[in-house]
Write a protein that holds these residues in place. Structure first.
Motif, PDB file in Angstrom:
ATOM      1  N   LYS A  11       0.813  -1.223   0.000  1.00 26.12           N
ATOM      2  CA  LYS A  11       0.000   0.000   0.000  1.00 26.12           C
ATOM      3  C   LYS A  11       0.841   1.266   0.000  1.00 26.12           C
ATOM      4  N   CYS A  12       1.898   1.305   0.822  1.00 29.25           N
ATOM      5  CA  CYS A  12       2.609   2.584   0.891  1.00 29.25           C
ATOM      6  C   CYS A  12       3.319   2.881  -0.421  1.00 29.25           C
ATOM      7  N   SER A  56       2.129   1.973  -3.320  1.00 28.45           N
ATOM      8  CA  SER A  56       1.158   2.359  -4.325  1.00 28.45           C
ATOM      9  C   SER A  56       0.537   3.726  -4.029  1.00 28.45           C
ATOM     10  N   VAL A  57       0.456   4.099  -2.752  1.00 27.00           N
ATOM     11  CA  VAL A  57      -0.003   5.460  -2.431  1.00 27.00           C
ATOM     12  C   VAL A  57       0.944   6.499  -3.035  1.00 27.00           C
ATOM     13  N   PHE A  58       2.241   6.295  -2.837  1.00 20.87           N
ATOM     14  CA  PHE A  58       3.191   7.295  -3.341  1.00 20.87           C
ATOM     15  C   PHE A  58       3.329   7.253  -4.855  1.00 20.87           C
ATOM     16  N   SER A  89       7.720  13.536  -6.138  1.00 23.99           N
ATOM     17  CA  SER A  89       8.736  12.988  -7.027  1.00 23.99           C
ATOM     18  C   SER A  89       9.889  12.541  -6.156  1.00 23.99           C
ATOM     19  N   GLN A 149       0.137  12.001  -9.928  1.00 24.22           N
ATOM     20  CA  GLN A 149      -0.556  13.296  -9.869  1.00 24.22           C
ATOM     21  C   GLN A 149       0.425  14.449  -9.783  1.00 24.22           C
ATOM     22  N   ASN A 150       1.713  14.100  -9.972  1.00 24.12           N
ATOM     23  CA  ASN A 150       2.768  15.117  -9.925  1.00 24.12           C
ATOM     24  C   ASN A 150       2.884  15.837  -8.585  1.00 24.12           C
ATOM     25  N   ILE A 151       2.418  15.199  -7.550  1.00 26.56           N
ATOM     26  CA  ILE A 151       2.526  15.813  -6.234  1.00 26.56           C
ATOM     27  C   ILE A 151       3.818  15.372  -5.577  1.00 26.56           C
ATOM     28  N   GLN A 184       0.774   6.771  -6.767  1.00 32.93           N
ATOM     29  CA  GLN A 184      -0.337   7.590  -7.259  1.00 32.93           C
ATOM     30  C   GLN A 184      -0.057   9.070  -7.067  1.00 32.93           C
ATOM     31  N   LEU A 185       0.566   9.397  -5.932  1.00 34.25           N
ATOM     32  CA  LEU A 185       0.931  10.807  -5.722  1.00 34.25           C
ATOM     33  C   LEU A 185       1.895  11.269  -6.813  1.00 34.25           C
TER      34      LEU A 185
END
Ligand SMILES: Nc1ncnc2c1ncn2[C@@H]1O[C@H](COP(=O)(O)OP(=O)(O)O)[C@@H](O)[C@H]1O
Ligand SMILES: Nc1ncnc2c1ncn2[C@@H]1O[C@H](COP(=O)(O)OP(=O)(O)O)[C@@H](O)[C@H]1O
Ligand SMILES: [Mg+2]
Ligand SMILES: [Mg+2]
Lengths: 250, 291, 280
Positions: free
Chosen positions: C247-248, C250-252, C262, C258-260, C254-255
């Motif tokens: 999960k961790c 895949s959370v990052f 890098s 979303q270009n939030i 996705q971030l």
């Protein structure tokens, strides 16, 4: 099967060398076979009791005898039909002697020691090892069989009544998964044995060893004397008082 | 969801179970499961999970206590009626596959359900279709791959259309694809109004797919509640030999940092959204820009 | 030094149509905790069977290329001999335990290679100590839990003192806590230099990733990627490979989409925490 499953305990019987116990089982079985007289068989049977008690096996033993009630009933019926009631009684005692002496052996001999005693009797390692391996996997396969029955029943499988053939056919849904699972298991076991250096050298060493101790020699001498005495009695029946040869009239 | 008495589907009261060898596997279990629920059963090996579910379809008879499936007390009803209502999918497909063809495997499951011949063939073909097994129809089950065998085993229970579906460890050894298949199946059956019970060790699967979890230890139910609550209490986790799912650990960490987090960040999408706005906030970046 | 070396290795089982291992060219070096992952049926088990000679000696089929274990060709040296170099622990401990008590179980391997009694005794003691199973010494396999059984299986492989131990899904039948304990035990065995390399096939990436130094990613019988854990995880191939992404990660991921975010994706909870701390 319960009657033959090893239980770990530390009694004098458990400590005895497996070969001594094997000798005991064999001699008692031979005595049971050569005699037919109720009293003699009965005394032979009684003489097993000290061993059963000393091994703290009384409860297990009762269980195993009780488990054979059905067999005994059959024996009585058939023997009385085709022979005599008296005969059926001796038959029952005979079987009790054999079962008791062998279950004494299996209940008190660690399966791995069984292997060692087979080895000491010059049985090749591979054969002795597969023997002990099958002991190890009896409970595992029993559980698997139960799981298979559960899985099939869960999809509507019913143990049907009916003729022999339809009953045999009805076993297929249980037997095929059991065979498949057991084969798979056998493969996995073989694979894992290979991966643990099984058979990599002829000069195998052993962590455990079995030793014939003083008490084993003592018991061996007693057993052999008993055996010789039995043979003498068989050859010269007049050796014993006549009441030993009493028979039921039916 | 409001739980109504008439929706009560499984009632377990003071259930104990002793195996013939003397093992006491259940020591007084009390449990209510309502129609249409998805319930997880967790707990370490030997806790009694499998024993409990086996009393639901009559494989095991309660030693003492009662189990009701809808209006039937399991002791007073034929097993065939129970297995029709409660379908258990066991973990290992090898335990049940035996027929000559994939099709026969399904046919066997439908044998005692009083279908007419046409209904039977219909149901078989429908099931094969649905579980993407049509192309293997005439193949022997033994040459299927692990994943296909698993699908067939599941199909062989689903074709019986049980009201209550029980999975024993469905995600063991499954890759993402296999897990997704099971997740979708559960969703679908849930939307059809079925009751679903899942015995599992898989905490990440549980937190994503199972709203209510029952935790067993040593023959007893020691906790029963929302999965996210059960999986965030250290004491309970210790007894159950469980660990927290990653996002619960993370949200606790955020809370320890005195960061205000919404309660539902244990769900991935919510965590992404929360961290997204948190990061933007902290670093003062504009939409689409990089720090 | 290369402990295991695959040279253009291909393998097809007698009963399978296609090659299940294709053009394998990897080296396994010492001092690493290697995670092997890939979807079911991708060839992981076949690959490890080729590492100790089970393929081609136990499983027959068509072969191309070679596998060398410390320079020995697995075609010519029997598995039972290779087992002194490569130990293999399987998924189901039930099928690996062949003796009726733990002590005898551990003795089995050393007995097979003819280790003298005194050394055997000290090996048994050491293996019992490191796997922490003193209290189980006289127990039968069916008297102990799955996690304990797996410890015994590990001890009994350690007793052969191989340089590499390979674990094929060792925790998949265990509860999460026992699984973590087993994986930590593997790390401990490596750090205490009881073996020089460990290879683990594992589906629960969330608990194994923090321990991994290197990842081998298998797909359709080929090596898709081999490299340092972070590098592999950050690659496209890994994220699209169909394995269970923690999960961790895949959370990052996705971030990142979303270009939030890098930077390097965190592969463990610890790294995630550090990352959040660094932003604070
Ligand atoms: N057929 C059986 N005979 C005797 N004991 C059993 C049997 N099946 C399970 N047990 C015992 O019952 C207890 C509960 O087992 P189980 O219900 O399988 O637990 P779980 O599914 O939670 O792992 C365990 O102690 C187990 O050893
Ligand atoms: N003993 C065997 N005989 C024939 N084919 C096999 C055998 N074992 C595995 N296979 C096949 O080889 C392929 C790879 O399997 P495997 O190595 O077990 O993959 P994994 O461990 O990644 O799940 C699969 O297609 C499988 O069906
Ligand atoms: Mg279970
Ligand atoms: Mg595999």
């Amino acid at each position: 099967m319960e009657a033959f499953k090893f239980i770990q305990k530390k009694t004098i019987i458990h400590i005895l060398d497996p070969r001594t116990k094997l000798l005991l089982a064999i001699i008692y079985s031979i005595l049971a076979i050569i005699f037919e007289e109720i009293f003699i068989l009965f005394f032979v049977f009684l003489s097993l009791f000290p061993f059963i008690l000393a091994g703290q096996l009384f409860k297990k033993w009762i269980k195993s005898i009780r488990g054979m009630t059905f067999l005994f009933l059959l024996l009585i019926i058939f023997n009385t039909l085709f022979s005599t009631f008296s005969r059926s009684i001796s038959m029952i005692i005979r079987i009790m002697i054999m079962v008791s002496s062998f279950s004494l052996f299996f209940l008190t001999v660690h399966p791995d020691d069984l292997m060692l005693s087979l080895l000491s009797l010059k049985v090749p390692y591979n054969i002795a090892f597969s023997f002990s391996l099958s002991f190890r996997f009896v409970p595992t396969i029993a559980i698997e069989a139960q799981n298979i029955i559960d899985a099939q029943k869960s999809r509507g499988y019913e143990m049907e009544q009916g003729g022999l053939i339809s009953q045999a056919r009805n076993l297929i849904p249980l037997l095929i998964p059991l065979i498949v699972c057991s084969l798979k298991r056998a493969f996995h076991i073989a694979e894992s044995l290979d991966s643990r250096a099984f058979g990599s050298t002829k000069n195998r060493t052993y962590y455990y060893s079995i030793k014939y101790a003083k008490k084993d020699w003592l018991l061996t001498i007693i057993l052999i004397s008993l055996f010789i005495f039995g043979v003498i009695v068989k050859i010269f029946p007049e050796f014993l008082p006549t009441w030993f040869y009493w028979k039921l009239k039916v | 969801m409001e739980k109504k008495l008439e929706d009560l589907q499984i009632l377990v009261n003071n259930l104990t179970y002793h195996y013939p060898d003397g093992t006491i596997a259940l020591k007084g279990v009390n449990l209510n499961i309502y129609s249409g629920e998805i319930v997880g059963i967790m707990g370490k090996n030997g806790a009694g999970k499998s024993t409990l579910i086996k009393t639901f379809n009559g494989l095991l008879k309660p030693t003492t206590g009662v189990v009701y499936i809808e209006n039937d007390e399991v002791n007073n009803v034929l097993m065939s009626k129970l297995t029709k209502k409660v379908g258990i999918v066991f973990q290992n497909p090898d335990l049940q596959l035996f027929a000559n063809t994939v099709e026969d495997e399904i046919r066997f499951s439908l044998k005692n359900l009083n279908f007419t011949k046409i209904e039977l063939e219909n149901q078989i073909s429908l099931t094969l279709e649905k579980f993407k097994l049509k192309k293997f129809q005439n193949r022997t089950p033994f040459t299927l791959s692990g994943g296909e065998k698993k699908r067939l085993a599941i199909a062989s229970i689903m074709c019986r259309n049980p009201e209550i579906i029980v999975f024993d460890e469905p995600t063991i050894g499954q890759d993402a694809e296999g897990v997704k298949f099971i997740r979708n199946l559960i969703k679908e059956k849930h939307s059809e109004g079925k009751t679903i019970i899942i015995v599992t060790h898989d905490i990440e699967f549980a937190i994503d797919n199972i709203p209510r979890t029952i935790l067993m230890a040593d023959g007893l139910i020691i906790a029963d509640g929302p999965t996210n609550k059960i999986l965030s209490q250290d004491q309970i986790l210790n007894i159950g030999y469980l660990i927290s799912p990653q996002l619960i650990i993370l949200s606790k960490f955020l809370i320890d940092l005195k960061i205000k987090v919404p309660e539902d960040v244990y769900i991935k999408e919510n965590m992404v959204q929360f961290l997204g706005s948190y990061f933007k906030d902290k670093m003062g970046i504009t939409e689409g820009g990089k720090p | 030094m290369n402990l295991i070396e695959f040279q253009n290795f291909c393998f097809r089982y007698d009963h399978s149509e296609d090659f299940v291992l294709k053009d394998i060219n990897i080296n396994i070096d010492s001092g690493k905790f290697i995670l092997m992952c890939g979807i079911t049926g991708s060839g992981k088990t076949s690959l490890v069977r080729a590492m100790n000679g089970l393929i081609p000696q136990f499983y027959h089929g068509e072969i191309k290329g070679n596998v060398l274990v410390k320079g020995k060709n697995t075609k010519n040296v029997p598995t039972s001999t290779l087992s002194r170099d490569v130990g293999l622990v399987f998924q189901n401990p039930e099928n690996q335990l062949i003796a009726m008590n733990v002590e005898r179980e551990i003795a089995f391997g050393p007995e097979n290679i003819g280790v003298p009694w005194d050394e055997m005794d000290s090996r048994i003691k050491e293996c019992i100590k490191i796997t922490d199973i003193e209290h189980l010494r006289k127990k039968a396999p069916f008297e102990i839990s799955g996690g304990e059984q797996q410890r015994v299986a590990i001890a009994s492989i350690l007793a052969l003192q191989p340089e590499i131990i390979i674990f094929d899904e060792p925790t998949s039948l265990l509860d999460p806590k026992s699984a973590i304990q087993i994986l930590n035990l593997l790390k401990k065995i490596l750090l205490e230099k009881k073996v020089s390399t460990i290879i683990v096939i594992e589906h629960r990436l969330d608990i194994v990733l923090p321990l991994a130094d290197e990842i081998i990613l298998v797909d359709k019988g080929r090596i898709l990627e081999q490299g340092e854990a972070h590098n592999v995880i950050n690659g496209e191939k890994f994220l699209n490979s169909g394995v269970n992404i923690p999960k961790c990660v895949s959370v990052f991921q996705q971030l990142m989409n979303q270009n939030i975010f890098s930077g390097k994706l965190p592969i463990s909870i610890e790294e995630t925490k550090n990352l959040i701390n660094s932003i604070k």
